[in-house]
Design a protein around this motif. Structure first.
Motif, PDB file in Angstrom:
ATOM      1  N   GLY A 306       0.818  -1.215   0.000  1.00  0.00           N
ATOM      2  CA  GLY A 306       0.000   0.000   0.000  1.00  0.00           C
ATOM      3  C   GLY A 306       0.844   1.253   0.000  1.00  0.00           C
ATOM      4  O   GLY A 306       1.866   1.368  -0.695  1.00  0.00           O
ATOM      5  N   GLU A 307       0.393   2.225   0.796  1.00  0.00           N
ATOM      6  CA  GLU A 307       1.093   3.500   0.865  1.00  0.00           C
ATOM      7  C   GLU A 307       2.503   3.342   1.415  1.00  0.00           C
ATOM      8  O   GLU A 307       3.394   4.127   1.075  1.00  0.00           O
ATOM      9  CB  GLU A 307       0.301   4.472   1.754  1.00  0.00           C
ATOM     10  CG  GLU A 307      -1.049   4.879   1.182  1.00  0.00           C
ATOM     11  CD  GLU A 307      -0.888   5.765  -0.040  1.00  0.00           C
ATOM     12  OE1 GLU A 307       0.067   6.546  -0.068  1.00  0.00           O
ATOM     13  OE2 GLU A 307      -1.722   5.662  -0.964  1.00  0.00           O
ATOM     14  N   ASN A 308       2.711   2.340   2.248  1.00  0.00           N
ATOM     15  CA  ASN A 308       4.037   2.147   2.840  1.00  0.00           C
ATOM     16  C   ASN A 308       5.065   1.634   1.836  1.00  0.00           C
ATOM     17  O   ASN A 308       6.264   1.680   2.105  1.00  0.00           O
ATOM     18  CB  ASN A 308       3.952   1.166   4.015  1.00  0.00           C
ATOM     19  CG  ASN A 308       3.075   1.694   5.135  1.00  0.00           C
ATOM     20  OD1 ASN A 308       3.109   2.891   5.442  1.00  0.00           O
ATOM     21  ND2 ASN A 308       2.268   0.828   5.723  1.00  0.00           N
ATOM     22  N   ALA A 309       4.574   1.133   0.685  1.00  0.00           N
ATOM     23  CA  ALA A 309       5.499   0.605  -0.321  1.00  0.00           C
ATOM     24  C   ALA A 309       5.799   1.609  -1.424  1.00  0.00           C
ATOM     25  O   ALA A 309       6.576   1.316  -2.331  1.00  0.00           O
ATOM     26  CB  ALA A 309       4.935  -0.674  -0.933  1.00  0.00           C
ATOM     27  N   LYS A 310       5.163   2.796  -1.391  1.00  0.00           N
ATOM     28  CA  LYS A 310       5.386   3.789  -2.447  1.00  0.00           C
ATOM     29  C   LYS A 310       6.771   4.407  -2.309  1.00  0.00           C
ATOM     30  O   LYS A 310       7.178   4.781  -1.206  1.00  0.00           O
ATOM     31  CB  LYS A 310       4.315   4.872  -2.396  1.00  0.00           C
ATOM     32  CG  LYS A 310       2.949   4.383  -2.840  1.00  0.00           C
ATOM     33  CD  LYS A 310       1.965   5.534  -2.917  1.00  0.00           C
ATOM     34  CE  LYS A 310       0.621   5.051  -3.452  1.00  0.00           C
ATOM     35  NZ  LYS A 310      -0.367   6.141  -3.543  1.00  0.00           N
ATOM     36  N   SER A 311       7.433   4.496  -3.443  1.00  0.00           N
ATOM     37  CA  SER A 311       8.791   5.050  -3.473  1.00  0.00           C
ATOM     38  C   SER A 311       8.881   6.109  -4.555  1.00  0.00           C
ATOM     39  O   SER A 311       8.140   6.087  -5.543  1.00  0.00           O
ATOM     40  CB  SER A 311       9.826   3.952  -3.725  1.00  0.00           C
ATOM     41  OG  SER A 311       9.790   2.972  -2.699  1.00  0.00           O
TER      42      SER A 311
END
Length: 799
Positions: A306-311
């Motif tokens: 989710g948002e925690n994996a966005k780079s």
């Protein structure tokens, strides 16, 4: 289950039940007031005591009870004794009958009418019905008369632990963030027990975990589930299956239990940094790649979701930081490398970049674990491509004078092949931009020449496109726009801006400005226009007019004297020479027409015609035309009035001096003769010879031409009146414009046996000269006027 429950109840509760049944008569059936039980005696004493009792105390029944109890789910070979009813009025002679009514009376509960014993005939369930309301009454067995008022009591079903706890809302699902500390709340479960929560511990529940340890724990009495281990990692295990048990009887041995499941899912937190799958990436790209085109992708994996994996990706080092850029694909979280500026294999053949991937959302709790970013090296190799020719300038601006000679060189364009092979270039003009073929170009050196004469006044700009093509590969083509400006040459003479006609007042004064004229020149000199005005050499000493140059490059025409007259000369022509300041100067002669006019005292022109000079003072031409029109209209009205009066005064009777051939007397209706016995019958007036239907109608406009019937030939030497009348009648019948259409009535037949015969003169066999009409005067007053007319005709002939 029923057999096991029965055995358990028999073993545990049988002593207590026996004791309870033994004590029931002494507990619930004691009389309220033993001193009020009446002894046996005389009726007098009974009456006295009854009256005293009525005065001292209110009447009370001899027995009362409140409630009875019976165990639920009890089953045995015999009906269970619930209790016994007894009244102190019962002497034991079996004359009293006990009656039971109410809930379940006669079906569930049965009473012995002699002894008052109440038995339960069925197994009872407290969860189905907890109590029963009954009414007991003692009556005389012989007469069925009540001995006491009815008394209401309650039989309560006592609870036993026969219901296991149930989780109504199960199974459960819950979430908790990963890496949570010990004791973090997860969820709460709830179980229910149908047993009596007031009586005993049958509904007292205790919770425990059967499966799911050591990760989670549960509060025994509140059923709150919490985490039991720290730092549970979602990436290691995401879902846990926990079994919860609820047990009654306070959790002691012998209690019943129920279970449910709780599925606990660990939610993600940003506790993992992005990591490139490889530390070095290699890409190759053609040098002619379009700007913005992707040339490769890099990928940094993140165990989070989710948002925690966005780079986000960025180029932090390298020799191509201004040539390339990297963007993030929102769907795949890839880093896309694109070209920002054109590549040139001949200038630089490779680039090295350092790309960084960093998390967009960072959790401060895990910063101590290290930086949430990673880097990788990207090497890009530029490959050679066959490029089109390159012009020395992106655009060209050329200038040429409009009087330039044909085939003169206007300018030159240059281009080269940027490839190592350096192919020769050929130049051409895109004829879609030079439809009139005004220019040519040398295919070898790119020199542009003039093909047709140019005229700046027609077109000052020409925009053409030059095409450069490689001779070795004709598909490699480049284009460049060339703007050609035509420079001005003084090749147009000035002239009047418009056709001027000046007006000079007869009462004008010397030196008065008659007209101000301006000139135009199609040429466009750098310093603007400057015109010189002069009169023709032979008109320099013009006695009537002179000219004066104004500062605004205009010319004023002035009168030299006054006293101009239209009678003497109406129009003057003044030729003027206009010259420009070009090199060489150009000039032209324009003629100004000056017309002498009559003006008012304040100088307003009123009339410029010579004929208007003799008109009365104060009347304009429009007023005179209006007056003349009114006079003509009055004359027309007078003529029409006189004509109408003359037509009105003309008599309808033919005078002696009038020609009878010019007058046709028409009669409307004369009747049918002596033998006409059917008055107004049109059939009587019809000629039997004309029954064929060819007689014409005279009351409507004729549609068909009717040829009249030929009569007998007139007598020689007689006036041919019959022919004249027939001709005129034929013309009237066939003339659709001759009104009125109903003014002629022809009576072709007057009736058989009539002395007068036919009255129609149109069909007479003889002419007027052979007939004597004197007999008409003998027919009576009705034919008097007709006789006078024909008599007048005879006298005219003799005359």
């Amino acid at each position: 289950m029923p057999e096991r429950l029965t055995e358990m109840l028999m073993d545990t509760w049988t002593p207590l039940i026996i004791l309870w049944i033994t004590l029931l008569p002494s507990i619930y059936m004691a009389p309220m007031n033993q001193s009020q039980i009446l002894p046996s005696g005389s009726s007098t004493e009974l009456k006295r005591l009854t009256e005293e009792q009525r005065v001292l105390n209110r009447s009370k029944r001899g027995w009362v009870w409140n409630q009875m109890f019976v165990l639920e789910e009890f089953s045995g070979p015999e009906p269970i004794l619930v209790g016994r009813l007894h009244t102190d009025l019962d002497p034991g002679s079996s004359k009293i009958k006990y009656i039971l009514s109410g809930d379940g009376a006669g079906t569930i509960f049965v009473i012995n009418d002699k002894t008052g014993d109440i038995h339960a005939m069925k197994r009872l369930d407290r969860e189905e019905k907890a109590e029963y309301t009954l009414t007991a009454q003692a009556v005389d067995r012989d007469t069925n008369k009540p001995l006491e008022p009815p008394s209401e009591f309650i039989i309560k079903v006592q609870d036993i632990n026969d219901n296991a706890p149930e989780f109504v809302d199960g199974p459960y699902h819950a979430t908790v963030p990963e890496m949570s500390v010990v004791g973090t709340f997860v969820t709460k479960v709830t179980a229910t027990d149908a047993d009596d929560p007031v009586y005993g511990n049958s509904a007292k529940l205790v919770y425990s975990i059967l499966e799911g340890q050591p990760y989670f724990s549960i509060e025994p009495h509140t059923a709150i589930i919490k985490t039991a281990l720290p730092n549970m990692d979602r990436e290691a295990k995401e879902e846990y299956f926990v079994v919860i048990q609820a047990k009654d009887m306070g959790g002691h041995m012998g209690g019943l239990s129920g279970t449910t499941t709780v599925t606990i899912t660990l939610t993600d937190v940003n506790d993992n940094p992005p990591k490139f799958a490889q530390s070095l990436y290699h890409f190759s790209v053609m040098e002619d790649v379009a700007l913005g085109e992707p040339i490769g992708r890099v990928k940094a994996n993140d165990l989070d979701i989710g948002e925690n994996a966005k780079s986000s990706y960025d180029i932090i080092e390298g020799d191509g930081m201004d040539i390339f850029e990297v963007t993030t694909d929102a769907q795949t979280q890839d880093g896309i490398i694109r070209v920002r500026k054109p590549l040139d294999f001949e200038t630089k053949k490779s680039y090295t970049l350092k790309v960084e991937a960093a998390n967009v959302h960072i959790d401060p709790r895990f910063l101590s674990g290290g930086p949430f970013k990673d880097t990788a090296t990207v090497k890009i190799v530029v490959e050679d491509a066959d490029e089109p020719p390159v012009f020395s300038s992106p655009t060209y601006l050329l200038e040429v004078h409009e009087n330039a000679a044909i085939n003169s060189v206007i300018g030159q364009v240059t281009a080269h092949d940027p490839d190592v092979s350096s192919s020769p270039i050929r130049f051409s003009i895109d004829r879609h931009t030079d439809l009139e073929r005004q220019f040519n170009i040398n295919a070898e050196d790119g020199k542009i020449t003039l093909a047709t004469p140019l005229d700046r006044e027609t077109s000052m700009w020409h925009n053409i496109t030059i095409v450069a093509t490689e001779t070795r590969n004709h598909s490699q083509v480049s284009r460049v726009p060339v703007a050609i400006k035509v420079l001005d040459v003084n090749d147009n003479a000035p002239e009047f801006a418009s056709e001027h006609e000046a007006f000079l007042c007869e009462n004008g004064k010397p030196g008065q400005i008659i007209q101000i004229v301006s000139a135009i020149d199609k040429d466009d000199p750098k310093n603007g226009h400057y015109f010189l005005y002069s009169l023709l050499p032979e008109m320099v000493n013009n006695p009537n007019f002179t000219i004066k140059k104004n500062e605004d490059n205009t010319l004023s025409i002035l009168a030299k004297h006054s006293g101009f007259s239209r009678q003497k000369q109406e129009v003057y022509l003044l030729p003027i020479i206009i010259s420009d300041s070009g090199n060489p100067p150009m000039s032209s002669t324009s003629t100004l027409t000056i017309r002498v006019c009559g003006c008012s005292s304040d100088g307003i022109v009123q009339s410029c015609n010579a004929e208007a000079y003799v008109l009365p003072i104060g009347l304009s031409m429009g007023a005179l035309i209006a007056i003349l029109a009114c006079i003509i209209l009055l004359l027309v009205i007078v003529v029409l009035f006189v004509t109408l009066r003359r037509h009105k005064n003309e008599p309808l009777i033919i005078k002696d001096d009038e020609d009878v051939r010019e007058n046709i007397i028409r009669y409307d209706d004369e009747g049918g003769g002596e033998e006409d016995t059917e008055a107004f019958d049109i059939a009587t007036l019809q000629n039997p010879d004309g029954i064929n239907g060819f007689l014409p109608r005279k009351d409507i406009k004729p549609d068909l031409q009717f040829m009249p019937r030929q009569g007998l030939a007139p007598v020689p030497n007689g006036v041919d009146v019959d022919e004249f009348i027939n001709v005129r009648l034929h013309e009237a019948d066939n003339d659709p414009t001759a009104p009125p259409y109903d003014s002629i009535q022809i009576y072709g037949y007057e009736g058989r046996g009539s002395v007068a015969g036919s009255l129609s003169s149109l069909e007479s066999s003889a002419s007027d000269s052979d007939q004597n009409f004197d007999y008409l005067s003998d027919w009576g007053p009705r034919f008097k006027r007709l006789g006078e007319l024909y008599s007048v005709g005879e006298s005219d002939k003799e005359t």
